[in-house]
Design a protein around this motif. Structure first.
Motif, PDB file in Angstrom:
ATOM      1  N   GLU A  38       0.824  -1.345  -0.159  1.00  0.00           N
ATOM      2  CA  GLU A  38       0.029  -0.111   0.096  1.00  0.00           C
ATOM      3  C   GLU A  38       0.834   1.362  -0.113  1.00  0.00           C
ATOM      4  O   GLU A  38       0.211   2.611  -0.066  1.00  0.00           O
ATOM      5  CB  GLU A  38      -1.013  -0.021   1.245  1.00  0.00           C
ATOM      6  N   ASP A  39       2.154   1.178  -0.056  1.00  0.00           N
ATOM      7  CA  ASP A  39       3.141   2.450   0.150  1.00  0.00           C
ATOM      8  C   ASP A  39       2.953   3.438  -1.008  1.00  0.00           C
ATOM      9  O   ASP A  39       2.896   2.990  -2.119  1.00  0.00           O
ATOM     10  CB  ASP A  39       4.470   1.848   0.171  1.00  0.00           C
ATOM     11  N   LYS A  40       2.440   4.503  -0.767  1.00  0.00           N
ATOM     12  CA  LYS A  40       2.161   5.558  -1.770  1.00  0.00           C
ATOM     13  C   LYS A  40       3.638   5.843  -2.650  1.00  0.00           C
ATOM     14  O   LYS A  40       3.430   5.832  -3.997  1.00  0.00           O
ATOM     15  CB  LYS A  40       1.543   6.721  -1.268  1.00  0.00           C
ATOM     16  N   THR A  41       4.531   5.889  -2.019  1.00  0.00           N
ATOM     17  CA  THR A  41       5.928   6.491  -2.593  1.00  0.00           C
ATOM     18  C   THR A  41       6.079   5.142  -3.527  1.00  0.00           C
ATOM     19  O   THR A  41       6.751   5.393  -4.621  1.00  0.00           O
ATOM     20  CB  THR A  41       6.911   6.724  -1.532  1.00  0.00           C
ATOM     21  N   PHE A  42       6.172   4.017  -3.042  1.00  0.00           N
ATOM     22  CA  PHE A  42       6.230   2.755  -3.831  1.00  0.00           C
ATOM     23  C   PHE A  42       5.618   2.776  -5.135  1.00  0.00           C
ATOM     24  O   PHE A  42       5.963   2.771  -6.202  1.00  0.00           O
ATOM     25  CB  PHE A  42       6.075   1.647  -3.257  1.00  0.00           C
ATOM     26  N   HIS A  43       4.311   3.241  -5.137  1.00  0.00           N
ATOM     27  CA  HIS A  43       3.547   3.082  -6.347  1.00  0.00           C
ATOM     28  C   HIS A  43       3.916   4.411  -7.194  1.00  0.00           C
ATOM     29  O   HIS A  43       3.945   4.298  -8.525  1.00  0.00           O
ATOM     30  CB  HIS A  43       1.895   3.550  -5.876  1.00  0.00           C
ATOM     31  N   GLN A  44       4.270   5.743  -6.690  1.00  0.00           N
ATOM     32  CA  GLN A  44       4.849   6.638  -7.632  1.00  0.00           C
ATOM     33  C   GLN A  44       6.230   5.984  -8.277  1.00  0.00           C
ATOM     34  O   GLN A  44       6.570   6.555  -9.366  1.00  0.00           O
ATOM     35  CB  GLN A  44       5.073   7.691  -6.682  1.00  0.00           C
ATOM     36  N   LEU A  45       7.034   5.367  -7.339  1.00  0.00           N
ATOM     37  CA  LEU A  45       8.292   5.119  -8.013  1.00  0.00           C
ATOM     38  C   LEU A  45       8.152   4.181  -9.327  1.00  0.00           C
ATOM     39  O   LEU A  45       8.901   4.311 -10.500  1.00  0.00           O
ATOM     40  CB  LEU A  45       9.295   4.174  -7.163  1.00  0.00           C
ATOM     41  N   ILE A  46       7.042   3.192  -9.174  1.00  0.00           N
ATOM     42  CA  ILE A  46       6.869   2.281 -10.321  1.00  0.00           C
ATOM     43  C   ILE A  46       6.240   2.859 -11.523  1.00  0.00           C
ATOM     44  O   ILE A  46       6.626   2.924 -12.400  1.00  0.00           O
ATOM     45  CB  ILE A  46       5.843   0.977  -9.684  1.00  0.00           C
ATOM     46  N   GLU A  47       5.375   3.994 -11.031  1.00  0.00           N
ATOM     47  CA  GLU A  47       4.935   4.856 -12.083  1.00  0.00           C
ATOM     48  C   GLU A  47       5.781   5.614 -13.098  1.00  0.00           C
ATOM     49  O   GLU A  47       5.971   5.677 -14.078  1.00  0.00           O
ATOM     50  CB  GLU A  47       3.619   5.473 -11.595  1.00  0.00           C
ATOM     51  N   ALA A  48       6.765   6.058 -12.229  1.00  0.00           N
ATOM     52  CA  ALA A  48       7.783   6.797 -12.956  1.00  0.00           C
ATOM     53  C   ALA A  48       8.969   5.784 -13.905  1.00  0.00           C
ATOM     54  O   ALA A  48       9.013   6.306 -15.080  1.00  0.00           O
ATOM     55  CB  ALA A  48       8.730   7.357 -11.876  1.00  0.00           C
ATOM     56  N   PHE A  49       9.200   4.592 -13.422  1.00  0.00           N
ATOM     57  CA  PHE A  49       9.907   3.801 -14.119  1.00  0.00           C
ATOM     58  C   PHE A  49       9.152   3.437 -15.169  1.00  0.00           C
ATOM     59  O   PHE A  49       9.633   3.194 -16.323  1.00  0.00           O
ATOM     60  CB  PHE A  49      10.248   2.593 -13.374  1.00  0.00           C
ATOM     61  N   ASP A  50       7.959   3.028 -15.080  1.00  0.00           N
ATOM     62  CA  ASP A  50       7.062   2.829 -16.303  1.00  0.00           C
ATOM     63  C   ASP A  50       7.050   3.608 -17.374  1.00  0.00           C
ATOM     64  O   ASP A  50       7.058   3.475 -18.562  1.00  0.00           O
ATOM     65  CB  ASP A  50       5.465   2.342 -15.715  1.00  0.00           C
TER      66      ASP A  50
END
Length: 489
Positions: free
Chosen positions: A190-202
């Motif tokens: 559920e970590d919001k920062t992790f979701h943002q990191l994955i979106e950035a890499f994507d």
């Protein structure tokens, strides 16, 4: 009016001079489409290096041909033998990474993935030496993978067979393996920062090998001032680097360099050790980019392959059934999957390798740059020439695979059912710039794949009749979003 006419005449003269110059330079290179000023000949493949364009290029001009990226010549290698020989003969001479407008904007020649010369040698040697100390390729890394495989199993068990998109849980599990090594901690689902990191890499991965990428390379002055994909890619990159700098700051405050626990700790210790060493390339910018490269290389490709793996189990339920029968026959239900098990599971190991071959997620290698005048496949190639190898063409070469366009685990089995390696299996490239994380990727894929099939039967959601097996084009070839049901066995 007179000034306008003079300017137009001057522009036409300069374009004509560049056109003639490119024709003159083309004489020593392999055949290829006619290059034009500014845009080169990348127009011939519609500004995108995809399967059909590269196949058509090879059919028209041969397995070794030339495209021009703006004013720079780029040799394109097609087919197993051409790719292998082009990357391994005089391997060191073709081991450079392209230094172009986009790559300089996104990496500035730092880190491991797209650096050259002393920076590459020092950062790569330190980076992978440190990862080995932290367990890469041995039991230490295996325990981390087994932990994430357990979390992934728990995720599907909690869904109790309901339809779910497996994409993010898979990305989460695979990424956490490298996160634990690099940052010293894992992220919650559920970590919001992790979701943002994955979106950035994507986004960065989607931008690479896109039409926008090639257009930006040819027209950098235009791309610099035009809001759009390049600016978003830079914003994504800056977001990741900002996060990494925060992690570095946190590690400095903890002061663990005398007893390092993760990659950042080891790098901070190396900074202290080399601060007065001449020619040292160890600094915070290289640390940030190295972490960026490790996170990208240690998560994106393996996660994408595992997404394809489960999709193929839906498409080929008979193969899923055979894998599960072998797992049941060889291992007890409570057995903790380890990489050594592959030696007792030849069919399952063959399926994992066929997933890597058939998904072919990396269509082309990151272009290499010739670092000194050399010979490639009989052609004299000057320093600065780019080399683009179509890895996909090796994995589907009809001269080396019996049924290249069928998902067939038999490609990796002999008549006795024993696992065999294949020389045309170049899923991890070849030569000096071959993927150094091959063992780690295979270990993650095997353990997570087997852990899931040991516990669940994967089926299509009720009412779903067709499965989209086309790929989403980018730097890696991803499957379209899909849902599945994980039924506890």
């Amino acid at each position: 009016m007179m000034i306008s006419a003079i300017l137009i005449s001057l522009v036409l003269f300069l374009l004509s001079a560049q056109f003639l110059n490119m024709q003159w330079k083309s004489r020593g290179f392999p055949p290829g489409p006619t290059p034009f000023p500014i845009i080169g000949s990348i127009w011939w493949i519609n500004f995108r290096a995809d399967h059909q364009s590269l196949k058509k290029l090879a059919k028209t001009y041969g397995n070794i041909c030339t495209l021009w990226l703006g004013h720079r010549p780029m040799m394109v290698l097609y087919g197993f033998q051409t790719v292998k020989n082009g990357l391994t003969n005089n391997s060191e001479d073709v081991s450079g990474r392209l230094q172009t407008y986009i790559f300089n904007k996104l990496a500035d020649g730092k880190g491991i993935l797209v650096s050259n010369g002393l920076i590459w040698k020092q950062q790569r040697h330190f980076g992978f030496g440190t990862l080995r100390k932290l367990g890469m390729g041995n039991k230490g890394m295996e325990r981390g993978i087994q932990t994430e495989a357990r979390y992934l199993v728990e995720f599907f068990r909690d869904k109790e067979g309901e339809a779910v998109d497996p994409s993010f849980p898979i990305v989460h599990a695979v990424s956490n393996v490298i996160c634990a090594v690099v940052f010293g901690h894992r992220f919650s689902l559920e970590d919001k920062t992790f979701h943002q990191l994955i979106e950035a890499f994507d986004y960065i991965v989607a931008f690479g090998n896109s039409r926008f990428y090639y257009m930006c390379e040819m027209l950098p002055w235009f791309a610099e001032h035009l809001p759009g994909p390049l600016q978003k890619a830079r914003f994504s990159r800056d977001f990741v680097c900002s996060f990494v700098r925060q992690e570095i700051k946190s590690h400095r405050e903890k002061g663990r360099i005398d007893e390092p626990e993760d990659f950042i700790d080891f790098y901070l210790k190396q900074l202290e050790k080399t601060k007065n060493v001449p020619n040292s390339t160890f600094d915070e910018d290289n640390m940030v980019q190295s972490v960026f490269d490790l996170f990208l290389g240690g998560s994106e490709t393996t996660a994408t392959t595992l997404r394809w793996a489960l999709l193929y189990m839906l498409v080929y339920p008979d193969i899923q059934d055979k894998v599960q029968k072998e797992l049941d026959a060889v291992l007890s239900p409570s057995h903790l999957i380890c990489y050594e098990d592959r030696k007792k599971l030849p069919y399952t190991n063959a399926v994992v390798h066929e997933i890597l071959r058939f998904s072919s997620i990396v269509l082309i290698t990151i272009p290499r740059e010739v670092v000194k005048d050399t010979t490639v496949l009989g052609y004299h190639v000057p320093k600065g020439t780019l080399i683009m190898a179509n890895v996909d063409s090796a994995l589907f070469d009809p001269d080396y695979w019996e049924t290249p366009h069928q998902f067939n685990p038999g490609h990796f089995l002999d008549k006795g059912g024993n696992f065999v390696t294949r020389e045309a299996f170049l899923a991890f490239s070849a030569g000096h710039r071959a993927c150094p994380g091959e063992t780690m990727a295979k270990m993650e894929l095997f353990i997570m794949f087997c852990s899931l099939l040991q516990k669940f039967k994967f089926t299509l959601p009720e009412g779903v009749k067709e499965i989209n097996t086309d790929f989403v084009f980018g730097s890696t070839m991803k499957p379209h979003p899909y849902k599945l049901c994980a039924v506890l066995r």
